[in-house]
Design a protein around this motif. Structure first.
Motif, PDB file in Angstrom:
ATOM      1  N   ALA A   1      46.637  52.402  68.912  1.00 37.27           N
ATOM      2  CA  ALA A   1      47.854  53.186  69.142  1.00 37.27           C
ATOM      3  C   ALA A   1      48.177  54.045  67.930  1.00 37.27           C
ATOM      4  O   ALA A   1      47.885  53.685  66.779  1.00 37.27           O
ATOM      5  N   LYS A   2      48.782  55.194  68.175  1.00 41.46           N
ATOM      6  CA  LYS A   2      49.113  56.143  67.096  1.00 41.46           C
ATOM      7  C   LYS A   2      50.597  56.469  67.147  1.00 41.46           C
ATOM      8  O   LYS A   2      50.997  57.586  67.416  1.00 41.46           O
ATOM      9  N   ASN A   3      51.401  55.457  66.910  1.00 41.36           N
ATOM     10  CA  ASN A   3      52.849  55.624  66.941  1.00 41.36           C
ATOM     11  C   ASN A   3      53.400  55.833  65.542  1.00 41.36           C
ATOM     12  O   ASN A   3      54.228  55.071  65.044  1.00 41.36           O
ATOM     13  N   SER A   4      52.903  56.835  64.870  1.00 43.79           N
ATOM     14  CA  SER A   4      53.406  57.179  63.537  1.00 43.79           C
ATOM     15  C   SER A   4      53.207  58.669  63.309  1.00 43.79           C
ATOM     16  O   SER A   4      52.276  59.270  63.852  1.00 43.79           O
ATOM     17  N   ILE A   5      54.095  59.235  62.515  1.00 43.13           N
ATOM     18  CA  ILE A   5      54.028  60.655  62.159  1.00 43.13           C
ATOM     19  C   ILE A   5      53.842  60.723  60.649  1.00 43.13           C
ATOM     20  O   ILE A   5      54.771  60.409  59.884  1.00 43.13           O
TER      21      ILE A   5
ATOM     22  N   SER B   1      62.384  64.351  72.419  1.00 46.82           N
ATOM     23  CA  SER B   1      62.081  63.171  73.235  1.00 46.82           C
ATOM     24  C   SER B   1      60.773  62.524  72.801  1.00 46.82           C
ATOM     25  O   SER B   1      60.682  61.283  72.717  1.00 46.82           O
ATOM     26  N   MET B   2      59.762  63.330  72.495  1.00 49.50           N
ATOM     27  CA  MET B   2      58.490  62.777  72.034  1.00 49.50           C
ATOM     28  C   MET B   2      58.662  62.078  70.696  1.00 49.50           C
ATOM     29  O   MET B   2      58.134  60.985  70.472  1.00 49.50           O
ATOM     30  N   LYS B   3      59.420  62.682  69.800  1.00 50.87           N
ATOM     31  CA  LYS B   3      59.661  62.091  68.479  1.00 50.87           C
ATOM     32  C   LYS B   3      60.412  60.767  68.613  1.00 50.87           C
ATOM     33  O   LYS B   3      60.067  59.769  67.953  1.00 50.87           O
ATOM     34  N   LEU B   4      61.411  60.715  69.480  1.00 47.66           N
ATOM     35  CA  LEU B   4      62.150  59.473  69.685  1.00 47.66           C
ATOM     36  C   LEU B   4      61.268  58.415  70.334  1.00 47.66           C
ATOM     37  O   LEU B   4      61.340  57.225  69.980  1.00 47.66           O
TER      38      LEU B   4
END
Length: 770
Positions: free
Chosen positions: A559-563, A492-495
């Motif tokens: 924001a840190k929306n990347s892996i 869920s966190m990854k999605l």
């Protein structure tokens, strides 16, 4: 047959001929099995032979086999990463293979497959009936768009070591994409059609993120980026015999330094409380009166502020109390890792003063002289800016200074030329329009321009972080949601990260696309720009952008929306580390997100472009209470973003009232120091004549009338106006060939009897009519 049809048929025939010749050449002797051998071990001839076999296999009717071949081509375009050991090797072989694929005609074949998928009514109807759309519904489309995006982006970027063949291929591909060779229209029009089809709910399975990215890069490649635009502007001013630009705006903005914005009331209260408790404040914003560009020492500061300024690089900056990287350099796009950000020789050392040369419009000089003549002489001379008889010496000096800084824009020349063409159509003759890529694109977009603009703004609204999901809104997550929803917390966190990243990329692509279109159309012709800008205004673009900024902008920028572990090509070269909830929550080590900063700057620039010199739209900024929203955006310590925020505040300052100006003197000082000065502009006092009551609806209607006249004159070739020539010669009219039905010669005697001989002729009536 038109020239466009002939050119398109020649292009198709040349591609078919090239492919046939290649097949004959390779299928006869060179084609060999490459099973069990590495791609890097093959010679160039063997690689070309293998690509040709893939090209042949793309024409099979079996959909699954065609998808398998397309994935093989995608693997080549991605750099055969399974055979590479480092990321550099992947990038090298990706570039090598992309030029090879283009040379073999893969892009044309992919375009035909893409057109088939767009026109696949069965897939569209099944997607409409589905309650939930997932990644599986757009598999083939995503593979095709990924290959085309890699080809466009790789060929677009020029490298130092490129061979002459690659440079020639780049120019050929650029011309090919910008010319009306694909079904009589540029390639970008096909992608615009996909966008409108998706937004009208006729094809909800289209992967919009990939479509928008490919559309943005195609426009960027065919029309050119900001630096190419600056060069084009310089060349056009030379052709129009206009004086050169006073400065290079890109270099000026790059060398600007960000300023610490004024703190809010809550921050000041917290600072006072913490000082009373004897603790040092660890706030993101410290310097309240350091809004000068060059950090000059203010002699009127108190001792405490002076102590904090002893360190040249203040440790309290915009993000979490650490040194802000945005304060060091000003870059529009994320910097590539290998080359340096910008050579140190580009840095321009400005004297302590204003970064911009002031400008004066001819309208300002006319208004100044009109006021002076009414005051000292008692009458005016119209638009005469040369006669100074009867005016005192200081007025002479003022006019001299104004003329020294007079700036005539390309738009003013184009407007004057258009007025002459409208007033004297017979004398001026037909205008010669240069077939530039921007002109070809505008001509293709013109019939459906409003649909394109509305579709892009719908997508921007759906991707905005402040938008709430509604049942009737469009689903932009069709190409990110899996078939099976996550069942664990980690999934869920990854999605969730993937969904946020997906929205950020859509905002980035749309904002960059709209800004490029506005800038290129404005240079090509001012009324093309005004047409697009007016459609944006009528589609509520101004409140939409303000809604976008009405959020915690600092959180959005950081924001840190990347892996990082999943970024390509890192994920295919290195071993995948174990992802945990803690690592996903921590995110990357960057203090800010280049993608979101880029999007914010683009949206601010769009807002500036559509409101500049338009009093009705400036009043919309005031009505929507944009001043506090824009003032909060000043918290981001980035010079370019602050500059465009201050520009938007400057144009509405005279409408906000004396109390607002009195309460925001730090912002007013920042406007003086960063924004270009317009001489005779009393923006800070509200005394400008343009600030008086204005008929805003009449302003927009007059502009729209000018735009419609321009579009009708230049693009409506079937118009029946009073200037259409009429043939008055009896012999010429009777001698014209008339197309008759095939069976007419069997019944023409009956026709003569019924229509001619049996009809009585009133000769007296004819004589009276004369």
């Amino acid at each position: 047959m038109s020239c466009v049809d002939q050119e398109r048929n020649m292009h198709r025939s040349s591609n078919v001929y090239r492919q046939k010749q290649s097949r004959i050449r390779y299928n006869s002797s060179v084609l060999c099995s490459v099973k069990g051998r590495r791609w890097m071990e093959l010679s160039m001839e063997e690689q070309r032979a293998y690509v040709m076999r893939l090209l042949d296999a793309l024409e099979v009717t079996d959909r699954d086999k065609r998808l398998k071949v397309a994935r093989a081509i995608l693997y080549l375009a991605q750099g055969v990463f399974d055979e590479c050991d480092t990321e550099t090797d992947v990038l090298y072989w990706s570039r090598h293979n992309v030029f090879l694929l283009y040379d073999m005609g893969i892009f044309t074949a992919l375009l035909e497959l893409l057109s088939m998928e767009i026109d696949n009514n069965q897939a569209c109807s099944s997607a409409v009936r589905k309650p939930a759309i997932s990644l599986a519904d757009s598999t083939e489309l995503r593979v095709l768009l990924s290959i085309m995006y890699l080809m466009v982006e790789t060929i677009r970027v020029e490298m130092e070591g490129d061979s002459p063949e690659r440079k020639a291929a780049r120019e050929a591909f650029k011309t090919e994409l910008g010319s009306p060779l694909y079904n009589g229209e540029p390639f970008a029009l096909l992608l615009f059609t996909m966008v409108t089809k998706f937004c009208s709910m006729n094809a909800p399975h289209f992967p919009m993120k990939k479509v928008l990215l490919l559309l943005w890069k195609t426009i960027l490649f065919t029309l050119g980026g900001f630096e190419e635009l600056q060069e084009m502007k310089v060349r056009m001013r030379e052709l129009l015999n206009l004086p050169p630009l006073p400065e290079d705006s890109i270099k000026v903005v790059r060398n600007m330094r960000a300023a610490s914005p004024p703190a809010s009331a809550m921050e000041l209260i917290e600072q006072q409380q913490q000082q009373k408790r004897g603790r040092r404040s660890r706030r993101p914003l410290v310097k309240q009166d350091s809004l000068d560009t060059y950090n000059e020492r203010d002699p009127f500061k108190n001792d405490d502020a002076r102590d904090e300024e002893d360190d040249p690089e203040d440790v309290d900056s915009g993000i979490e109390g650490e040194v802000d990287p945005l304060d060091r350099d000003v870059i529009i796009q994320p910097p590539p890792p290998p080359p340096p950000l910008r050579p140190p020789t580009e840095r321009v050392s400005f004297p302590k003063g204003l970064p911009w040369a002031p400008k004066v419009r001819e309208k300002d000089i006319e208004h100044f002289l009109e006021t002076s003549r009414n005051k000292f002489i008692g009458f005016t001379l119209g638009n005469d800016i040369d006669t100074l008889v009867g005016l005192p010496r200081p007025i002479h000096e003022s006019v001299k200074t104004l003329k020294q800084h007079k700036y005539v824009s390309i738009a003013e020349v184009q407007i004057k030329r258009e007025e002459e063409l409208q007033q004297c159509p017979m004398t001026m003759g037909e205008e010669e329009v240069e077939e530039t890529p921007a002109e070809i694109l505008y001509l293709g977009m013109l019939p459906s321009l409003s649909q394109y603009v509305i579709a892009l703004l719908k997508l921007l609204l759906a991707a905005a972080p402040t938008s709430k999901a509604k049942t009737d809104s469009i689903n932009i997550l069709a190409d990110v949601l899996p078939e099976e929803m996550p069942i664990t917390v980690l999934q869920s966190m990854k999605l969730g990260i993937d969904v946020n990243r997906h929205k950020e990329i859509i905002v980035k692509a749309i904002s960059a696309l709209l800004l490029l279109l506005l800038k290129h159309f404005k240079l090509n012709h001012i009324y093309q720009f005004e047409y697009v800008a007016q459609h944006l205004v009528f589609a509520n673009c101004i409140p939409l952008i303000l809604k976008f900024f009405n959020q915690n902008i600092m959180s959005y920028i950081s924001a840190k929306n990347s892996i990082c572990a999943l970024d390509f090509p890192h994920c295919v070269v290195h071993e995948m580390p174990e992802l945990t909830a803690e690592s996903l929550e921590a995110g990357d080590s960057n203090q800010f997100c280049w993608r979101n900063l880029f999007s914010c700057i683009n949206l601010l620039r769009i807002l500036n472009k559509i409101t500049k010199w338009k009093h009705s739209r400036t009043m919309m900024l005031v009505v929507f209470k944009s001043a506090p929203i824009l003032k909060r955006a000043l918290k981001v310590k980035q010079a370019m973003m602050q500059l465009y925020v201050l520009k938007l505040l400057k144009i509405q300052t005279k409408y906000l009232g004396r109390q607002w100006r009195k309460s925001n003197m730090k912002t007013m000082s920042a406007i003086y120091q960063k924004v270009r000065h317009r001489l005779n502009d009393d923006w800070a006092y509200g005394n400008d004549i343009d600030a008086r009551p204005w008929d805003f609806q009449a302003e927009e209607c007059a502009l729209r009338e000018c735009i419609e006249k321009f579009n009708t004159r230049r693009y409506d070739k079937n118009q029946n106006t009073e200037f259409t020539p009429v043939d008055n010669c009896l012999q010429s009219v009777l001698g014209q060939r008339v197309d008759l039905p095939e069976d007419f010669h069997y019944s023409y005697e009956m026709w003569l009897e019924r229509e001619v001989f049996s009809q009585p002729i009133q000769w007296e009536g004819l004589l009276q009519a004369q």
